[in-house]
Design a protein around this motif. Structure first.
Motif, short mmCIF file in Angstrom:
data_model
loop_
_atom_site.label_atom_id
_atom_site.label_comp_id
_atom_site.label_asym_id
_atom_site.label_seq_id
_atom_site.Cartn_x
_atom_site.Cartn_y
_atom_site.Cartn_z
N LYS A 161 14.34 -10.16 2.43
CA LYS A 161 13.47 -11.11 3.12
C LYS A 161 12.17 -10.48 3.60
CE LYS A 161 17.22 -14.12 4.76
NZ LYS A 161 17.85 -14.75 5.93
N ILE A 162 12.04 -9.17 3.44
CA ILE A 162 10.86 -8.47 3.93
C ILE A 162 9.77 -8.47 2.86
CG2 ILE A 162 9.97 -6.27 4.78
CD1 ILE A 162 12.81 -5.68 5.80
N ALA A 163 8.60 -8.99 3.21
CA ALA A 163 7.47 -9.03 2.28
C ALA A 163 6.75 -7.69 2.22
CB ALA A 163 6.48 -10.13 2.69
N TYR A 164 6.61 -7.06 3.38
CA TYR A 164 6.01 -5.73 3.41
C TYR A 164 6.26 -5.07 4.76
CZ TYR A 164 2.14 -8.63 5.30
OH TYR A 164 1.40 -9.55 6.00
N THR A 176 8.19 -10.52 7.36
CA THR A 176 9.04 -11.28 6.45
C THR A 176 8.22 -12.28 5.64
OG1 THR A 176 9.47 -12.99 8.12
CG2 THR A 176 10.98 -11.09 8.04
N SER A 177 8.87 -12.85 4.62
CA SER A 177 8.20 -13.82 3.74
C SER A 177 7.78 -15.08 4.49
CB SER A 177 9.11 -14.17 2.57
OG SER A 177 10.37 -14.63 3.04
N ASP A 178 8.43 -15.37 5.63
CA ASP A 178 8.01 -16.52 6.44
C ASP A 178 7.10 -16.11 7.60
OD1 ASP A 178 9.96 -15.22 7.83
OD2 ASP A 178 11.14 -17.01 8.32
N ASN A 179 6.50 -14.92 7.44
CA ASN A 179 5.45 -14.43 8.34
C ASN A 179 5.91 -14.16 9.76
OD1 ASN A 179 2.87 -13.46 8.70
ND2 ASN A 179 2.00 -15.45 9.23
N GLN A 206 -0.44 3.06 4.99
CA GLN A 206 -0.13 2.03 5.98
C GLN A 206 0.86 0.97 5.49
OE1 GLN A 206 -3.58 2.89 5.42
NE2 GLN A 206 -3.27 4.34 7.09
N PHE A 207 1.03 0.83 4.18
CA PHE A 207 1.80 -0.30 3.65
C PHE A 207 2.84 0.11 2.61
CE2 PHE A 207 -1.83 -2.54 5.34
CZ PHE A 207 -1.33 -3.79 5.72
N ILE A 208 4.01 -0.55 2.70
CA ILE A 208 5.01 -0.59 1.63
C ILE A 208 5.19 -2.06 1.27
CG2 ILE A 208 7.40 -0.15 0.93
CD1 ILE A 208 7.50 2.12 2.94
N ILE A 209 5.00 -2.40 -0.01
CA ILE A 209 4.94 -3.81 -0.40
C ILE A 209 6.11 -4.20 -1.28
CG2 ILE A 209 3.53 -5.55 -1.56
CD1 ILE A 209 1.10 -3.82 -1.07
N ASN A 210 6.67 -5.37 -1.01
CA ASN A 210 7.67 -5.98 -1.87
C ASN A 210 6.94 -6.62 -3.06
OD1 ASN A 210 9.60 -7.70 -3.08
ND2 ASN A 210 10.64 -8.04 -1.14
N LYS A 211 7.45 -6.38 -4.25
CA LYS A 211 6.79 -6.91 -5.46
C LYS A 211 6.64 -8.43 -5.40
CE LYS A 211 7.86 -4.94 -9.32
NZ LYS A 211 8.59 -4.51 -10.54
N ASP A 212 7.61 -9.10 -4.83
CA ASP A 212 7.57 -10.56 -4.75
C ASP A 212 6.49 -11.07 -3.81
OD1 ASP A 212 9.64 -10.80 -6.55
OD2 ASP A 212 11.19 -10.95 -5.00
N ALA A 213 5.96 -10.20 -2.96
CA ALA A 213 4.94 -10.62 -2.00
C ALA A 213 3.53 -10.54 -2.57
CB ALA A 213 5.02 -9.77 -0.74
N VAL A 227 -5.05 -5.47 -2.88
CA VAL A 227 -3.84 -6.25 -3.11
C VAL A 227 -3.81 -7.42 -2.14
CG1 VAL A 227 -1.34 -6.20 -3.29
CG2 VAL A 227 -2.65 -4.12 -3.73
N GLU A 228 -3.70 -8.62 -2.69
CA GLU A 228 -3.54 -9.79 -1.83
C GLU A 228 -2.05 -10.15 -1.80
OE1 GLU A 228 -6.10 -13.03 -2.74
OE2 GLU A 228 -7.88 -11.93 -2.07
N VAL A 229 -1.53 -10.35 -0.61
CA VAL A 229 -0.10 -10.60 -0.43
C VAL A 229 0.13 -11.90 0.31
CG1 VAL A 229 0.57 -8.16 -0.47
CG2 VAL A 229 -0.12 -9.22 1.69
N LYS A 230 1.35 -12.36 0.22
CA LYS A 230 1.79 -13.54 0.96
C LYS A 230 3.07 -13.18 1.71
CE LYS A 230 2.87 -18.45 0.42
NZ LYS A 230 3.09 -19.57 -0.52
N PRO A 231 3.06 -13.34 3.03
CA PRO A 231 2.00 -13.86 3.88
C PRO A 231 0.78 -12.94 3.94
CG PRO A 231 3.75 -12.94 5.22
CD PRO A 231 4.25 -12.94 3.81
N VAL A 232 -0.37 -13.52 4.22
CA VAL A 232 -1.62 -12.79 4.23
C VAL A 232 -1.61 -11.70 5.30
CG1 VAL A 232 -4.11 -12.99 4.59
CG2 VAL A 232 -2.87 -14.78 3.36
N SER A 233 -2.10 -10.53 4.94
CA SER A 233 -2.23 -9.44 5.90
C SER A 233 -3.61 -9.46 6.52
CB SER A 233 -2.00 -8.09 5.19
OG SER A 233 -2.36 -7.02 6.03
N ASP A 234 -3.68 -9.23 7.82
CA ASP A 234 -4.99 -9.23 8.47
C ASP A 234 -5.73 -7.91 8.24
OD1 ASP A 234 -3.48 -7.55 10.01
OD2 ASP A 234 -3.65 -8.70 11.87
N GLU A 235 -5.06 -6.96 7.61
CA GLU A 235 -5.69 -5.71 7.24
C GLU A 235 -5.74 -5.60 5.72
OE1 GLU A 235 -5.06 -0.85 7.68
OE2 GLU A 235 -3.91 -2.24 8.92
N ARG A 236 -6.88 -5.26 5.19
CA ARG A 236 -7.05 -5.16 3.74
C ARG A 236 -6.16 -4.06 3.17
NH1 ARG A 236 -13.10 -4.76 1.65
NH2 ARG A 236 -13.06 -6.95 2.27
#
Length: 253
Positions: A161-164, A176-179, A206-213, A227-236
């Motif tokens: 359930k973790i997006a990043y 999480t995927s539901d922010n 700073q980031f570890i990303i889930n492929k699904d995100a 990388v653009e992710v969902k939910p949107v990160s406020d840091e590029r």
């Protein structure tokens, strides 16, 4: 310095070559091999390589098989995606290693160590046997649940359930995927060791990303990626030029 690379992932070998040349333009990569078979053929003939960077898992087997059939009389630096137990195994056997993705500063340190010590010899049979036993007998178990905190609660959070994961003002957060964001009482480096590298990738410090995100990638200056992710990160989220190819290969695998 003349270097041999034994690595079956094209992105990894290209990245290592790039890093080597960025550290020292005089380094010559004499060959890049991707299998046990081609490595045995290389070492069966005379060569002028002075140092080997060798991955553990190759296209047709484990690289330790090379040592069983050929004499490697030059220093070897293993490159490996193994983490926790690999650290103990390599330290126990006194063998140089670099964890993937390879960090430029750590690579520079390994090269400097080689130049200073100038060992001029390979690793012995006992060292190889010790590593082979540890690699074959231990199986990586990925973490399926993280115990996270929010306010005064501790919550079991399923990894899927973790997006990043991100570092936010010095604190590691699992988003999480539901922010929803939860604090994790672990370092990002330790979390990385517990994740399936096919599903999660260390994008930067700073980031570890889930492929699904991942929503998409955008080109950035100097060969970098955003990388653009969902939910949107406020840091590029920026991928360096050195790791851009590796990230794209991971995303497309």
């Amino acid at each position: 310095m003349k270097v041999l690379i034994i690595e079956d992932e094209l992105a990894a070998s290209e990245n290592l070559t790039y890093l080597l040349h960025s550290i020292d333009k005089d380094i010559e990569v004499v060959n890049v091999l991707d299998s046990v078979k081609s490595s045995l053929d290389f070492f069966s003939k005379s060569h002028d390589a002075e140092l080997v960077f060798m991955d553990i898992h190759l296209a047709d087997g484990i690289s330790f098989e090379i040592f069983e059939q050929a004499r490697i009389d030059i220093p070897v630096v293993f490159t490996t995606a193994y983490n926790q137990y690999a650290l103990k195994a390599f330290k126990f056997n006194s063998i140089d290693y670099l964890l993937k993705p390879i960090d430029k500063d750590e690579l520079a340190d390994a090269l400097q160590q080689f130049k200073v010590q100038n060992k001029g010899k390979g690793i012995d049979d006992q060292q190889v046997e010790g590593l082979l036993d540890l690699i074959q007998t231990k199986r990586k178990k990925f973490k399926t649940t993280f115990l996270v905190s929010r306010r005064d609660e501790l919550i079991p959070l399923k990894t899927e359930k973790i997006a990043y994961f991100r570092i936010d003002t010095g604190v590691v957060k699992a988003v999480t995927s539901d922010n929803k964001a939860y604090s994790v009482d672990d370092k990002l480096e330790d979390i990385e060791e517990e994740l399936d590298s096919h599903l999660f990738h260390r994008a930067n410090r700073q980031f570890i990303i889930n492929k699904d995100a991942v929503v998409n990638l955008k080109t950035y200056f100097n060969g970098k990626l955003i990388v653009e992710v969902k939910p949107v990160s406020d840091e590029r989220i920026i991928i360096s030029k050195a790791k851009a190819t590796e990230f794209k290969d991971w995303l497309g695998s």
